[in-house]
Design an enzyme around this catalytic site. Structure first.
Site, PDB file in Angstrom:
ATOM      1  CB  SER A   1       0.337  -3.839   9.665  1.00  0.00           C
ATOM      2  OG  SER A   1       0.977  -2.289   9.430  1.00  0.00           O
ATOM      3  CB  ALA A   2       4.298  -5.601  11.919  1.00  0.00           C
ATOM      4  CB  CYS A   3       0.394  -6.153  16.196  1.00  0.00           C
ATOM      5  SG  CYS A   3       1.248  -4.709  16.520  1.00  0.00           S
ATOM      6  N   GLY A   4       0.372  -9.250  14.486  1.00  0.00           N
ATOM      7  CA  GLY A   4      -0.170 -10.609  14.757  1.00  0.00           C
ATOM      8  C   GLY A   4      -1.733 -10.615  14.644  1.00  0.00           C
TER       9      GLY A   4
ATOM     10  CG  ASN B   1       3.248  -6.547   1.974  1.00  0.00           C
ATOM     11  OD1 ASN B   1       2.436  -6.802   2.815  1.00  0.00           O
ATOM     12  ND2 ASN B   1       2.643  -5.531   1.131  1.00  0.00           N
TER      13      ASN B   1
ATOM     14  CG  ASN C   1      -1.436 -14.153  22.522  1.00  0.00           C
ATOM     15  OD1 ASN C   1      -0.489 -13.762  23.397  1.00  0.00           O
ATOM     16  ND2 ASN C   1      -1.158 -13.554  21.278  1.00  0.00           N
TER      17      ASN C   1
ATOM     18  CG  HIS D   1      -7.539  -2.115  10.616  1.00  0.00           C
ATOM     19  ND1 HIS D   1      -5.942  -1.550  10.702  1.00  0.00           N
ATOM     20  CD2 HIS D   1      -7.325  -3.076   9.868  1.00  0.00           C
ATOM     21  CE1 HIS D   1      -5.315  -2.521  10.076  1.00  0.00           C
ATOM     22  NE2 HIS D   1      -5.965  -3.505   9.411  1.00  0.00           N
TER      23      HIS D   1
ATOM     24  NE  ARG E   1      -0.020  -8.362   2.300  1.00  0.00           N
ATOM     25  CZ  ARG E   1      -0.666  -7.797   3.273  1.00  0.00           C
ATOM     26  NH1 ARG E   1      -1.936  -8.190   3.814  1.00  0.00           N
ATOM     27  NH2 ARG E   1      -0.168  -6.650   3.764  1.00  0.00           N
TER      28      ARG E   1
ATOM     29  NE  ARG F   1      -2.302  -0.981   3.713  1.00  0.00           N
ATOM     30  CZ  ARG F   1      -1.691  -0.267   4.542  1.00  0.00           C
ATOM     31  NH1 ARG F   1      -2.087   1.210   4.436  1.00  0.00           N
ATOM     32  NH2 ARG F   1      -1.388  -0.339   5.785  1.00  0.00           N
TER      33      ARG F   1
ATOM     34  CG  ASP G   1      -7.656  -6.548   7.571  1.00  0.00           C
ATOM     35  OD1 ASP G   1      -6.948  -6.188   8.459  1.00  0.00           O
ATOM     36  OD2 ASP G   1      -7.663  -5.820   6.423  1.00  0.00           O
TER      37      ASP G   1
ATOM     38  CG  ASN H   1      -0.164 -15.095  13.594  1.00  0.00           C
ATOM     39  OD1 ASN H   1      -0.509 -15.497  12.575  1.00  0.00           O
ATOM     40  ND2 ASN H   1       1.029 -14.687  13.944  1.00  0.00           N
TER      41      ASN H   1
ATOM     42  CE  LYS I   1      -6.031  -3.020   4.963  1.00  0.00           C
ATOM     43  NZ  LYS I   1      -6.472  -3.556   6.410  1.00  0.00           N
TER      44      LYS I   1
ATOM     45  NE  ARG J   1       5.736  -5.445  16.440  1.00  0.00           N
ATOM     46  CZ  ARG J   1       6.350  -6.554  16.370  1.00  0.00           C
ATOM     47  NH1 ARG J   1       7.425  -7.008  17.130  1.00  0.00           N
ATOM     48  NH2 ARG J   1       5.689  -7.726  15.714  1.00  0.00           N
TER      49      ARG J   1
ATOM     50  CE1 TYR K   1       0.614  -6.325  -2.081  1.00  0.00           C
ATOM     51  CE2 TYR K   1      -0.518  -4.237  -1.307  1.00  0.00           C
ATOM     52  CZ  TYR K   1      -0.006  -5.669  -1.026  1.00  0.00           C
ATOM     53  OH  TYR K   1      -0.185  -5.956   0.113  1.00  0.00           O
TER      54      TYR K   1
ATOM     55  N   GLY L   1      -0.933 -19.135  20.478  1.00  0.00           N
ATOM     56  CA  GLY L   1      -2.247 -19.404  21.323  1.00  0.00           C
ATOM     57  C   GLY L   1      -2.073 -19.496  22.500  1.00  0.00           C
TER      58      GLY L   1
HETATM   59  C1  OXD Z   1      -2.918  -3.959   6.329  1.00  0.00           C
HETATM   60  C2  OXD Z   1      -3.419  -5.174   5.642  1.00  0.00           C
HETATM   61  O1  OXD Z   1      -1.815  -3.458   5.715  1.00  0.00           O
HETATM   62  O2  OXD Z   1      -4.449  -5.715   6.310  1.00  0.00           O
HETATM   63  O3  OXD Z   1      -3.581  -3.569   7.426  1.00  0.00           O
HETATM   64  O4  OXD Z   1      -3.065  -5.385   4.452  1.00  0.00           O
HETATM   65 MN    MN Z   2      -5.249  -4.667   7.821  1.00  0.00          MN
END
Ligand code: OXD
Ligand code: MN
Length: 591
Positions: free
Chosen positions: A250-253, A371, A501, A228, A373, A70, A279, A256, A208, A404, A199, A499
């Site tokens: 983003s990048a906080c799981g 990134n 968590n 979100h 996907r 993005r 998401d 997961n 988004k 984080r 992309y 898990g």
């Molecule tokens: C983001 C995604 O960037 O979900 O938040 O791709």
């Molecule tokens: Mn997202």
């Protein structure tokens, strides 16, 4: 043509006149039509078919190397006034932006086909669902939209012949020119324009652009919320399921957490976790006065690297059929895919994400883009919720925020009430990781994880949260904050995460039911350390939990300076209530 709706037909006509495609194809969603498009994309090299025994129905795609994520710097909210877009969005006068874009779109589809994609965000027939129409010159977009949305003729069932309530999305990959790349939302016009990218996040306009940026604006006007957030359900051994939504940058799981596998101590008792979404959540007040959520999407557009049997078994399973992989490494030995963190056995005979020969054993370069996907159908997910397609959605018991943070935020705390919970959402922040470019450990403020996705002035968005709380009254979900990322003095994560968590979620749910006690601190209510179940966890004692719950008042006082500075950007759009909350926090910290 799949509809008699005049507004749709007129708009598509206009788009045809502007872009001048050689032909126009309406996407009806039939398997026959999709199969023909897959074949066409394979014949031109746009997509490659993967091993159909190991990965049935799966395809591989590579984007241009300059078009892999993005692009926030080229994303605009073009409301009538700059004030309405607010200080956190790029803005341009709508007429000026249309003029710029029209030059780029004029005749751009000569020699190409325009695909007209009707789609529904949310289950067809759901009172919470909304219709979009995306026109595009990319088969990749059509095939991804098929996975990510309810696409085709059925989407028009919700619209009727006269309604104007659909989101217009115009996409052209054009020349994939980064200098002229634009992702533009016109909230007052229900319109999205995307050009010069191919992309996912920039071109799958239902995600988004619509389900967050446009929908957040619609939600404010219509009295609902587009967030979100993941949505998950925890089912007790007695068969009762409670739902949690959670927002993380983003990048906080997020994916997961949405698909977590309960640790043995809970699995043995018969607890289950169900994924409703990973998401986006659309939330409305139901007839019972509670907050109800649907996932407007129909698939997962997940980050591949790091996904493996251990980190996210359910996500990996979701990608084993009918999935599109973008920018991962192509294993030529068995025509499958690979990415960093999948396993410890990278292929030697492979093609990397840039399209070059790649030996995973010897190369120092990455095989998959960080990134890269997978676009996977939600139905593939082993723990997909039985309520996934429920038109009413699911009732929300708890809303969780998180980020984080190495030192400040404790493992978990609960807000004192709704308004304080909104404050907790507005002060969300996350520290950057080595995975992204730029300095490590820098705090980026990301309220409600909506910084790149709020379609109007964020100050007004916070006011909307406050207004929703007032309407919900004592039926409002309880609000919490979590942090899985506290580190010790050597920089190692203390909490095992993944898990485990669930142990924290269990305290959260117990609080929602009035079944757990709490300790009042300066920042909110915390569990008693012994109330977080650590049975079966190696190396974690009640003392460790105590440490994870520690609130360092000095660090928090520092934190309030960052909050104050951030709040300063919003001028008189900052709700008074937030000023009061900040003052009250400072007051509690200084005691
Ligand atoms: C983001 C995604 O960037 O979900 O938040 O791709
Ligand atoms: Mn997202």
């Amino acid at each position: 043509m799949l509809t008699n709706n005049k507004n749709v037909l007129n708009w598509v006509d206009e788009m045809v006149k502007l872009c001048q495609p050689d032909q126009v194809v309406w996407i009806d969603g039939s398997e026959e039509q999709l199969e023909a498009l897959r074949k066409e994309a394979m014949s031109t090299g746009e997509m490659e078919e993967l091993n159909q025994e190991k990965l049935p129905g799966c395809l591989l795609h590579r984007t241009a190397v300059n078009d892999v994520a993005r692009v926030e710097a080229r994303t605009f909210i073009c409301s009538k006034t700059k004030e309405e877009a607010g200080p956190t969005n790029n803005w341009c006068d709508p007429a000026e932006m249309h003029a710029t874009l029209n030059k780029l779109y004029e005749g751009v589809m000569k020699g190409r086909t325009m695909y007209v994609i009707p789609y529904s965000m949310g289950p067809i027939g759901s009172p919470m669902a909304k219709v979009g129409v995306e026109v595009t010159d990319s088969i990749y977009v059509v095939l991804n939209m098929d996975i990510m949305t309810r696409m085709g003729k059925r989407a028009f069932e919700n619209l009727g012949d006269t309604s104007n309530d659909f989101v217009r999305g115009l996409h052209s990959k054009a020349q994939v020119d980064p200098e002229n790349r634009y992702i533009v939302q016109f909230p007052e016009e229900n319109t999205i324009c995307s050009v010069n990218s191919a992309y996912g996040g920039n071109v799958l306009l239902g995600k988004k652009c619509f389900a967050l940026r446009i929908a957040s604006y619609q939600g404010r006007n219509e009295g609902w919320m587009a967030e979100h957030m993941l949505i998950l359900g925890v089912e007790t051994p007695e068969g009762e399921t409670k739902y949690i939504t959670a927002a993380f940058p983003s990048a906080c799981g997020k994916t997961n957490l949405a698909m977590l596998i309960p640790p043995k101590v809970y699995a043995d008792q018969g607890y289950k976790v169900w994924t409703v979404g990973d998401d986006i959540a659309w939330m409305r007040i139901g007839k019972d006065g509670r907050l109800w959520a649907i996932n407007p999407e129909n698939g997962f557009f997940g980050v591949a690297p790091g996904t493996n049997e251990k980190s996210n078994f359910n996500a990996l399973q979701s990608t084993r059929k009918g999935t599109i992989f973008t920018n991962v490494a192509h294993n030529l030995d068995d025509n499958t895919v690979w990415w960093e963190g999948l396993d410890k056995n990278p292929p030697e005979n492979a093609i990397d994400w840039t399209g070059k020969p790649w030996n995973g054993k010897t190369s120092t370069e990455k095989g998959a883009h960080p990134n890269s996907r997978f676009t996977a159908p939600a139905v593939n997910c082993p723990c997909i919720s039985p309520k996934f397609n429920d038109p009413q959605g699911v009732p929300v018991s708890a809303i969780v925020f998180g980020g984080r943070r190495a030192k400040t935020a404790p493992l978990v705390y609960q807000s004192f009430d709704w308004n304080h919970g909104v404050f907790v959402g507005t002060i969300m922040a996350s520290e950057t990781t080595a995975a992204a470019t730029g300095a490590v450990g820098v705090v980026r403020r990301d309220p409600m994880a909506m910084l790149p996705f709020c379609g109007y002035n964020m100050g007004d968005y916070w006011q909307h949260w406050l207004d929703m709380g007032e309407k919900l009254g004592d039926k409002a979900p309880k609000i919490f904050n979590v942090n899985w990322f506290r580190t010790d003095d050597e920089g190692h994560f203390i909490w095992p995460g993944f898990g485990d968590n669930m142990r924290v979620l269990m305290w959260i749910l117990a609080r929602c039911e009035g079944k757990a006690e709490a300790v009042e601190t300066a920042i909110g209510y915390e569990p008693k350390p012994e109330d977080i179940n650590i049975e079966g966890l190696n190396g974690i004692t009640v003392d460790t939990v105590k440490g994870l719950l520690n609130v360092d008042k000095g660090l928090w006082m520092e934190e309030t300076k960052g909050i104050e500075e951030f709040y300063g950007k919003f001028g008189d759009r900052l709700p008074e209530e937030m000023k009061k909350q900040l003052a009250a926090l400072k007051d509690r910290l200084s005691k």
